[in-house]
Design an enzyme around this catalytic site. Structure first.
Site, short mmCIF file in Angstrom:
data_model
loop_
_atom_site.label_atom_id
_atom_site.label_comp_id
_atom_site.label_asym_id
_atom_site.label_seq_id
_atom_site.Cartn_x
_atom_site.Cartn_y
_atom_site.Cartn_z
N HIS A 1 -20.35 2.26 19.42
CA HIS A 1 -18.93 2.08 19.05
C HIS A 1 -18.18 3.36 18.70
CE1 HIS A 1 -20.54 2.38 14.95
NE2 HIS A 1 -19.34 2.79 14.61
C1 UD1 Z 1 -14.24 1.98 12.44
C2 UD1 Z 1 -14.38 3.30 11.70
C3 UD1 Z 1 -15.73 3.92 12.02
C4 UD1 Z 1 -16.85 2.95 11.74
C5 UD1 Z 1 -16.61 1.65 12.46
C6 UD1 Z 1 -17.65 0.64 12.05
C7 UD1 Z 1 -12.30 4.59 11.34
C8 UD1 Z 1 -11.49 5.72 11.83
N1 UD1 Z 1 -13.36 4.26 12.12
O1 UD1 Z 1 -14.24 2.26 13.82
O2 UD1 Z 1 -15.92 5.08 11.22
O3 UD1 Z 1 -18.07 3.52 12.16
O4 UD1 Z 1 -15.32 1.13 12.09
O5 UD1 Z 1 -17.76 -0.40 12.97
O6 UD1 Z 1 -12.01 4.02 10.31
N2 UD1 Z 1 -11.24 -4.39 16.82
C9 UD1 Z 1 -11.23 -5.72 17.16
N3 UD1 Z 1 -11.75 -6.59 16.25
C10 UD1 Z 1 -12.26 -6.21 15.05
C11 UD1 Z 1 -12.27 -4.84 14.75
C12 UD1 Z 1 -11.75 -3.93 15.64
O7 UD1 Z 1 -10.76 -6.12 18.21
O8 UD1 Z 1 -12.70 -7.06 14.26
C13 UD1 Z 1 -10.60 -3.43 17.74
C14 UD1 Z 1 -9.29 -2.92 17.14
O9 UD1 Z 1 -8.25 -3.76 17.47
C15 UD1 Z 1 -9.17 -1.56 17.74
C16 UD1 Z 1 -10.61 -1.12 17.97
O10 UD1 Z 1 -11.42 -2.28 17.87
O11 UD1 Z 1 -8.51 -1.63 18.95
C17 UD1 Z 1 -11.06 -0.07 16.98
O12 UD1 Z 1 -11.00 -0.55 15.64
P1 UD1 Z 1 -10.83 0.46 14.40
O13 UD1 Z 1 -11.00 -0.28 13.15
O14 UD1 Z 1 -9.63 1.30 14.59
O15 UD1 Z 1 -12.03 1.48 14.57
P2 UD1 Z 1 -13.58 1.25 14.84
O16 UD1 Z 1 -13.90 1.80 16.18
O17 UD1 Z 1 -13.95 -0.16 14.55
N1 UDP Z 2 -24.35 -4.65 12.41
C1 UDP Z 2 -24.31 -6.05 12.47
N2 UDP Z 2 -24.09 -6.65 13.67
C2 UDP Z 2 -23.90 -5.95 14.82
C3 UDP Z 2 -23.94 -4.53 14.76
C4 UDP Z 2 -24.15 -3.91 13.53
O1 UDP Z 2 -24.50 -6.71 11.45
O2 UDP Z 2 -23.68 -6.56 15.87
C5 UDP Z 2 -24.56 -4.01 11.12
C6 UDP Z 2 -25.72 -3.06 11.09
O3 UDP Z 2 -26.93 -3.76 10.87
C7 UDP Z 2 -25.35 -2.12 9.95
C8 UDP Z 2 -23.82 -2.05 10.06
O4 UDP Z 2 -23.44 -3.18 10.84
O5 UDP Z 2 -25.68 -2.69 8.71
C9 UDP Z 2 -23.42 -0.79 10.75
O6 UDP Z 2 -22.05 -0.84 11.05
P1 UDP Z 2 -21.41 -0.05 12.27
O7 UDP Z 2 -22.45 0.32 13.23
O8 UDP Z 2 -20.27 -0.87 12.72
O9 UDP Z 2 -20.78 1.22 11.54
P2 UDP Z 2 -21.33 2.65 11.08
O10 UDP Z 2 -22.55 2.44 10.26
O11 UDP Z 2 -21.57 3.47 12.29
O12 UDP Z 2 -20.19 3.22 10.31
#
Ligand code: UD1
Ligand code: UDP
Length: 364
Positions: A208
């Site tokens: 991601h």
């Molecule tokens: C965010 C964090 C990242 C973290 C990750 C965990 C920032 C800058 N980034 O990244 O550090 O590792 O979360 O997963 O804060 N979206 C959906 N549904 C959801 C969530 C997101 O469709 O439930 C879509 C949003 O609409 C957007 C994209 O995913 O288009 C990115 O979401 P965003 O929260 O901006 O950043 P992440 O890539 O999730």
């Molecule tokens: N995780 C989850 N379901 C998934 C993918 C990840 O429950 O489909 C959990 C994972 O076990 C960990 C956390 O989400 O506890 C990590 O989050 P993510 O990878 O989104 O973010 P990051 O740690 O890189 O910020």
């Protein structure tokens, strides 16, 4: 004592679950949870509150799907009146997302003490939004709860000894969560049978990070590697919505899907634990999942050029492979052939949440 906890993204729900359980053991501490709304799909948010029994947020701001500046700005605007009304003793923020920075900044400008859980981590890559968020959050935090020795050292290097903040090594709250919820997951999850994985070797992968999703060459390289690995054994890919959207646009999914490459929606925490327990190897660009591979005694190949969790690489549990197809498949073969002794305590062995609450109550 009153703590306002700010969360918004998936890893923060998992971290806050561990700390909220500890707070609930202290009748003199009240916790109010604010959900910024950054993650909003049921399987990116609600599922964790339900499964992990995290207290329901008192406030939900519904701020998501925006560019960085707009998102962080809207969050600041939304959090400030809540803090003015609630007047907490501390604001607690987790990790390195936009929700983290907005929570810390809103609090600090109101002279409310900030507790940063997962302080001191550095990738030394200022292209990452997370690196910017964590550096700024650390600088304005009052209590910096470091998960590792390296995190403490990073803060020393940046001169934190000269700042009026408290830096402590608490251990990693994600280990607390994995130890506790592991005791329920086998009863609560049916994913291994549902995906036809019982008794089979498989690879678990998550992707991601912006640096991979927003670079078509990197994302294509990773998907090509997964395709090649899937010719040998099943690959389970619970796909983050960000990655799914981009992979669909790039046409990667229909091209690469086969019966051995299982692309599924994001899974809940119990399912994730069961996948981690049963997988042969983990491939990921996630911060949290790199550590969870270690907690569940699995080798990890990290789909990045650097990591904040350097101790895993130094001790050989994790190999950095970047996003090139051959480098990933070679690292995967190499790590699968190795034997590991995972009996090393690097993350506090489940005491991190206790240490954090102790540190806060000492500074009330
Ligand atoms: C965010 C964090 C990242 C973290 C990750 C965990 C920032 C800058 N980034 O990244 O550090 O590792 O979360 O997963 O804060 N979206 C959906 N549904 C959801 C969530 C997101 O469709 O439930 C879509 C949003 O609409 C957007 C994209 O995913 O288009 C990115 O979401 P965003 O929260 O901006 O950043 P992440 O890539 O999730
Ligand atoms: N995780 C989850 N379901 C998934 C993918 C990840 O429950 O489909 C959990 C994972 O076990 C960990 C956390 O989400 O506890 C990590 O989050 P993510 O990878 O989104 O973010 P990051 O740690 O890189 O910020």
């Amino acid at each position: 004592m009153k703590i306002v906890t700010i969360v918004g993204a998936r890893p923060q729900f998992i971290k806050a679950a561990a700390v909220s359980r500890e707070i609930a053991r202290h009748p003199d501490v009240t916790e109010i949870i604010v959900h910024t709304g950054q993650h909003f799909d049921k399987n990116m948010s609600d599922v964790f509150f339900e499964e992990m029994q995290i207290p329901t947020p008192r406030y939900h701001l519904n701020i998501n799907s925006m560019n960085h500046g707009a998102m962080t700005g809207k969050m600041l605007e939304g959090i400030e009146p809540i803090l003015l009304k609630e007047k907490p003793d501390f604001v607690m923020v987790y990790g390195d997302t936009n929700s983290t920075l907005a929570g810390a900044l809103a609090a600090k400008k109101l002279h409310i003490r900030v507790v940063h859980v997962e302080a001191g981590l550095r990738s030394f890559n200022m292209q990452m939004p997370e690196e910017i968020n964590r550096i700024l959050t650390d600088r304005i935090s009052d209590i910096l709860c470091c998960p590792t020795d390296k995190a403490v050292e990073n803060l020393k290097q940046e001169g934190f000894e000269h700042f009026p903040s408290k830096v402590i090594k608490t251990g990693d709250v994600m280990q607390d969560a994995s130890l506790y919820y592991n005791t329920f997951s086998a009863d609560k999850s049916a994913i291994i049978n549902d995906l036809g994985l019982a008794g089979q070797d498989f690879t678990l992968c998550t992707i991601h990070r912006a640096e991979n999703t927003d670079d078509p060459e990197r994302l294509s390289g990773i998907f090509a590697a997964l395709h090649e690995i899937s010719l040998e054994m099943k690959v389970v890919l619970p796909l983050h919505p960000r990655t799914r959207k981009i992979a669909v646009t790039l046409g990667l999914i229909p091209e690469l899907i086969n019966s051995q490459l299982l692309i599924v929606p994001p899974v809940g925490y119990f399912d994730m634990i069961e996948l981690l327990k049963n997988t042969r190897i983990v491939l990921t660009d996630s911060g949290g999942v790199q550590k969870e591979a270690f907690f569940f005694l699995k080798p990890c190949v990290t789909l990045r050029d650097e990591t904040e969790w350097v101790e895993l690489v130094d001790k050989g549990f994790n190999a950095l492979a970047g996003a090139g197809k051959d480098k990933i498949t070679n690292a995967c073969s190499e790590m699968k052939g190795k034997q590991f002794d995972f009996n090393v305590d690097m993350y506090g062995s489940g005491r991190a949440s206790k240490n954090i609450i102790e540190a806060i109550t000492e500074h009330r």
